[in-house]
Design an enzyme around this catalytic site. Sequence first.
Site, PDB file in Angstrom:
ATOM      1  N   HIS A 164       0.835  -1.207   0.000  1.00 22.85           N
ATOM      2  CA  HIS A 164       0.000   0.000   0.000  1.00 22.85           C
ATOM      3  C   HIS A 164       0.867   1.252   0.000  1.00 22.85           C
ATOM      4  O   HIS A 164       0.634   2.187  -0.784  1.00 22.85           O
ATOM      5  CB  HIS A 164      -0.919  -0.039   1.223  1.00 22.85           C
ATOM      6  CG  HIS A 164      -1.761   1.177   1.415  1.00 22.85           C
ATOM      7  ND1 HIS A 164      -3.099   1.234   1.063  1.00 22.85           N
ATOM      8  CD2 HIS A 164      -1.461   2.405   1.932  1.00 22.85           C
ATOM      9  CE1 HIS A 164      -3.574   2.437   1.354  1.00 22.85           C
ATOM     10  NE2 HIS A 164      -2.599   3.161   1.886  1.00 22.85           N
ATOM     11  N   GLU A 165       1.866   1.285   0.871  1.00 16.35           N
ATOM     12  CA  GLU A 165       2.734   2.461   0.952  1.00 16.35           C
ATOM     13  C   GLU A 165       3.636   2.587  -0.276  1.00 16.35           C
ATOM     14  O   GLU A 165       3.919   3.696  -0.735  1.00 16.35           O
ATOM     15  CB  GLU A 165       3.578   2.395   2.231  1.00 16.35           C
ATOM     16  CG  GLU A 165       2.768   2.446   3.518  1.00 16.35           C
ATOM     17  CD  GLU A 165       1.861   3.668   3.594  1.00 16.35           C
ATOM     18  OE1 GLU A 165       2.236   4.726   3.058  1.00 16.35           O
ATOM     19  OE2 GLU A 165       0.775   3.564   4.179  1.00 16.35           O
TER      20      GLU A 165
END
Length: 379
Positions: A164-165
């Site tokens: 996600h990051e």
Amino acid sequence: MAAYGLYTHIQSNRRRSIALLIGLVYLVYLMTFAGALLAEAFLDGRASLEELIARAWRDLLAAAPFATVGAIVWMLIAYRFHQSMIDALTGGREVTRRDEPRLYNLLENLCISRGIPMPKLKIMDSSALNAFATGLNQKQYSITVTSGLIQRLNDAELEAVLAHELTHIRNGDVRMMVVAVIIAGVVSFFAEIFFRLMFRGGLRAGSSSGGGDRKGGAGAAILLAIVLIAVAWLLSIVIRFALSRSREFLADAGAVELTRNPDAMIMALRKIEGRGELEGVTSAVMEMCVDNPRAGFADLFASHPSIDRRVDALVRMAGGHDPGPLASPQPDVLLDADSDREHPQPLPQSQEQVQGPWSDPQPDPAPGRKDGPWGPTRG
């Protein structure tokens, strides 16, 4: 279509970053004009509003070069030291493979699988479950994960959060958020200076000097300056919060595309839900996190969609399974991973527990029958 690496989204974020930088300069000019208007009103309370505005405009033209230099210096400081400021605020520390082999290997494998340069990996000592990415260029990018997240998530879920990051970094969301924080910071800084000066006696002086003005030019000018400062502050907040909230949906989808595991992303979001509050950090840092539980008025200024909406999108688009909101665990069962290994908990005993070859002998359960080392035997 996979959300990870969407070219149009990346280009859009780059254009927004440039627009935000331009907006920073204009907001600084607006604050400078408001300050000049306040100064002119305090110096000559008998002048008309039109005359005070004309003087303030001339002051703005004279001060514009200094305001521009100040804005550039502010941006350079933020560009060079923003990560150090965030680390000082959160206590994040950089780790290597030797320090955190599990976390480091998960991130490295994700980067290798897509040919992505490895960002710096940092850990923040906090029981909260959250993570965020920062940086303005390839050399500065870093991902910070809380120690609580490492302890509570399994490998698949932790990999989904890291993915996600990474998607935020790849799609340019991180750069855009840092620029937005710079804008809000510089405007808030000048707004605080103005209001402090005004309420420390400046307003009284302006009111007394303009008390005999029949046209009320000074009073109207002061009111207009206050409104302009408030508008500039509000615009900085709107710019920061009104960034497309689709970035979180895209990052969730990008994590699924990277890991091929929608259930891991969904479970990670459910475990993080309601447990991501980072104590002692500013709202600007919370806006960069996987989840920001600090909601604005009527959700109008919320920087993140709700967990329910994000999970629903993953279920509909990626075919994941939603377990629903998870109950908070009891404090006495939250064990640190290291301490649990050093002090293993004994297994519950039961009458049916199988006895090993070195266990105490048990009485014969029946005549002519006795238990051997590999189970019951007949005599």
